[in-house]
Design an enzyme around this catalytic site. Structure first.
Site, short mmCIF file in Angstrom:
data_model
loop_
_atom_site.label_atom_id
_atom_site.label_comp_id
_atom_site.label_asym_id
_atom_site.label_seq_id
_atom_site.Cartn_x
_atom_site.Cartn_y
_atom_site.Cartn_z
N VAL A 23 0.06 21.45 -93.51
CA VAL A 23 0.31 20.56 -92.36
C VAL A 23 1.78 20.13 -92.33
O VAL A 23 2.43 20.17 -91.29
CB VAL A 23 -0.62 19.32 -92.41
CG1 VAL A 23 -0.31 18.39 -91.23
CG2 VAL A 23 -2.07 19.75 -92.35
N ASP A 251 -8.63 5.36 -47.23
CA ASP A 251 -9.25 4.07 -47.00
C ASP A 251 -10.19 3.76 -48.15
O ASP A 251 -10.21 4.48 -49.15
CB ASP A 251 -9.98 4.05 -45.65
CG ASP A 251 -10.89 5.24 -45.50
OD1 ASP A 251 -11.66 5.51 -46.45
OD2 ASP A 251 -10.83 5.93 -44.46
N LYS A 273 -9.87 -1.08 -44.34
CA LYS A 273 -10.06 -2.49 -44.00
C LYS A 273 -9.05 -3.37 -44.71
O LYS A 273 -8.79 -3.21 -45.88
CB LYS A 273 -11.47 -2.92 -44.41
CG LYS A 273 -12.51 -2.67 -43.35
CD LYS A 273 -13.65 -3.67 -43.46
CE LYS A 273 -14.61 -3.53 -42.31
NZ LYS A 273 -15.73 -2.65 -42.57
N GLY A 304 -13.87 9.84 -46.88
CA GLY A 304 -15.05 9.87 -47.76
C GLY A 304 -16.05 10.87 -47.21
O GLY A 304 -16.14 11.06 -45.99
N GLY A 305 -16.79 11.52 -48.08
CA GLY A 305 -17.82 12.46 -47.63
C GLY A 305 -17.24 13.62 -46.87
O GLY A 305 -16.29 14.27 -47.31
N ASP A 306 -17.81 13.88 -45.70
CA ASP A 306 -17.33 14.96 -44.84
C ASP A 306 -16.59 14.33 -43.65
O ASP A 306 -17.06 13.34 -43.09
CB ASP A 306 -18.52 15.78 -44.34
CG ASP A 306 -18.05 16.89 -43.41
OD1 ASP A 306 -17.69 17.96 -43.94
OD2 ASP A 306 -18.02 16.67 -42.18
N ALA A 335 -22.23 11.97 -47.82
CA ALA A 335 -22.90 10.99 -48.68
C ALA A 335 -24.41 11.25 -48.81
O ALA A 335 -24.96 11.11 -49.91
CB ALA A 335 -22.66 9.59 -48.13
N MET A 386 -24.66 3.81 -43.07
CA MET A 386 -24.25 2.48 -42.62
C MET A 386 -25.45 1.60 -42.29
O MET A 386 -25.42 0.82 -41.35
CB MET A 386 -23.33 2.59 -41.39
CG MET A 386 -22.01 3.25 -41.73
SD MET A 386 -21.00 3.62 -40.30
CE MET A 386 -21.60 5.24 -39.86
#
Ligand code: SAH
Length: 471
Positions: A23, A251, A273, A304-306, A335, A386
């Site tokens: 080593v 976002d 937001k 987010g998601g598609d 989602a 939602m």
């Protein structure tokens, strides 16, 4: 991140190595290769040092190190099992301001030796923060097989032309485009194939061409779906575009772990937001996309998601089309699909449902307007986006419109994330169960007898709080 990875310039710096075994020899060799002046302290050197013996930059001192040996020392490697020697060396080195590494003793180390993939001048250092050196070595092995050895040659070629490019191509954005064009095109191929002279000639000609034409950068927009949260669900294309973007508009639906995949130097603009609960109006986001693209930037709008499913992605790019700005759309795992998979609730199933509809449960003033007749059908699953905030009126409306109160229904909260939670109940009891669980969203509501399959198919058991990003 537990440790800070940096790459040190060790040329002509002083390094102390204590130990005589394999080593110690490896550490000495590595430090010397990086240009350091190395002194090895050990009564006698093992065979492992044979190749180092004649190097002028590696000295042998057949004794233990003393305080004055650490004058000007930057790094000290200890590879010994002699506890007294380890302690004493550590004290002396630290007193002199040197950083210390003791082999196989992470707790005694100021710094860790990473696994190294060496394609000098290109180097990759891998650390698991001491958590699992084996994992680090496995990753190294994979990278070794993945990265052609000629990459070093390519890096050298680029390094030789950096000055010329800086003079010929004035702006940083254009220089980045220039190098990307070079790396993605035939010049890099020529260099990788080992034809350095031809690659140099082509590169010189290409610099001239860019300097003459001064092509103005063409901006474009990528509308990208990032999936529901788990970074593993980001597509290859989304990842590639994230690495290419100059600016990213995001976002709150963009998971922080996904934001770490974005090119580090990219500018980030939050358009979600605000604390006053107001989102940037759609037309302002569209106008911003247009303005940034007109400045020649590659703008990535992360969704987010598609992007085309309840994401208003369509509206955002309509304006781009009107202004003739080039754009592309990259789909993402939506989602409901993420929630279905990670909650163990198939949306269709031979014994339960042959159809599935996606709807939004977002209602104005608590009033939800949906086409109940088309939603409430036997052998059909309904996935509601939602819907959490209106869960009470939503489930009541389903029942009022004729759905059986004992129809299985579930809320999948923070689907695919480490803090995912699933509440399964019936239409009649779901709202109170979700309230009792204190779910905060984002959530998908799944309604239909497929929900009962979860009893058998539930598989995702994240650790609450989950692993740290990048950890
Ligand atoms: N374009 C997105 C949807 C945007 S609308 C997509 O394709 O997924 C925002 C809604 O998506 C949220 O109110 C919630 O219902 C759902 N959602 C987004 N991320 C989610 C997640 N990780 N878990 C559960 N629901 C999610």
């Amino acid at each position: 991140m537990r440790d800070l990875p940096i790459i040190l310039d060790m040329r002509r710096r002083t390094v102390v190595v204590v130990g005589s075994g394999v080593v110690a020899a490896r550490r000495a060799e590595l430090a010397a290769r990086a240009g350091a002046l190395v002194t090895v302290f050990a009564p006698a050197l093992g065979d492992e040092f044979l190749e180092l013996r004649d190097r002028p930059d590696v000295r042998h001192a057949p004794r233990d190190p003393e305080a004055e040996d650490f004058a000007g020392c930057s790094l000290c490697f200890v590879a010994s099992e002699d506890e007294r020697l380890i302690e004493r060396t550590r004290a002396l080195a630290s007193a002199a301001g040197a950083l210390v590494n003791v082999a196989d003793r992470p707790k005694l180390c100021d710094f860790i030796m990473p696994s190294i993939v060496d394609r000098s001048p290109l180097v990759i250092a891998i650390s698991t923060g001491g958590a699992s050196p084996i994992l680090g070595r496995m990753l190294k092995a994979r990278l070794e097989s993945l990265i052609p050895s000629a990459y070093g040659r390519l890096a050298e070629l680029m390094s030789g032309f950096r000055g010329r490019v800086a003079t010929a191509i004035p702006t940083q954005t254009m220089r980045r485009r220039f190098w990307e064009t070079v790396l993605e095109g035939p010049i890099a191929e020529t260099a990788l194939a080992g034809n350095t002279t031809a690659a140099e000639a082509h590169l010189a000609a290409e610099i001239e061409r860019w300097a003459d034409e001064q092509p103005s950068p063409r901006g474009e927009v990528y509308l990208v779906g990032a999936g529901p949260g788990d970074p593993d669900l980001v597509t290859f294309r989304a990842f590639r575009l994230m690495q290419k973007a100059d600016v990213v508009l995001y976002d709150r639906l963009a998971d922080p772990r996904i934001m770490t995949l974005v090119r580090r130097e990219a500018e980030r603009v939050y358009v979600g937001k605000r604390p006053d609960n107001h989102e940037l109006p759609q037309d302002e986001i569209s106008a911003l996309l247009v303005r940034l693209a007109r400045e020649g930037k590659r703008v990535l709008r992360l969704k987010g998601g598609d992007p085309f499913l309840f994401g208003r992605g369509g509206e955002e790019i309509e304006t781009l089309a009107e202004h003739g700005i080039p754009f592309q759309v990259c789909p993402g795992v939506t989602a409901a699909i993420g929630a279905s998979a990670y909650a163990g609730i198939p949306l269709t199933h031979r014994d339960h449902a042959q159809a599935c509809v996606f709807v939004t449960g977002h209602g104005r003033d608590g009033k939800i307007v949906l086409d109940w007749a088309s939603l409430i059908k036997p052998r059909q699953t309904v996935a509601v986006y939602m819907g959490l905030r209106n869960l009470e009126p939503l489930t009541e409306a389903f029942i009022a419109a004729g759905a059986p109160p004992d129809l299985p229904a579930a809320v999948v909260d923070n689907a695919t994330r480490p803090n995912q939670r699933v509440v399964a109940a019936t239409l009649a009891t779901l709202a109170s169960a979700a309230r009792a669980a204190g779910l905060e969203g984002p959530s998908i509501v799944i309604i239909g007898s497929v929900v009962t399959l979860r009893e058998k198919l539930d598989w995702y058991a994240p650790r609450e709080g989950g692993p740290e990003p990048g950890g």
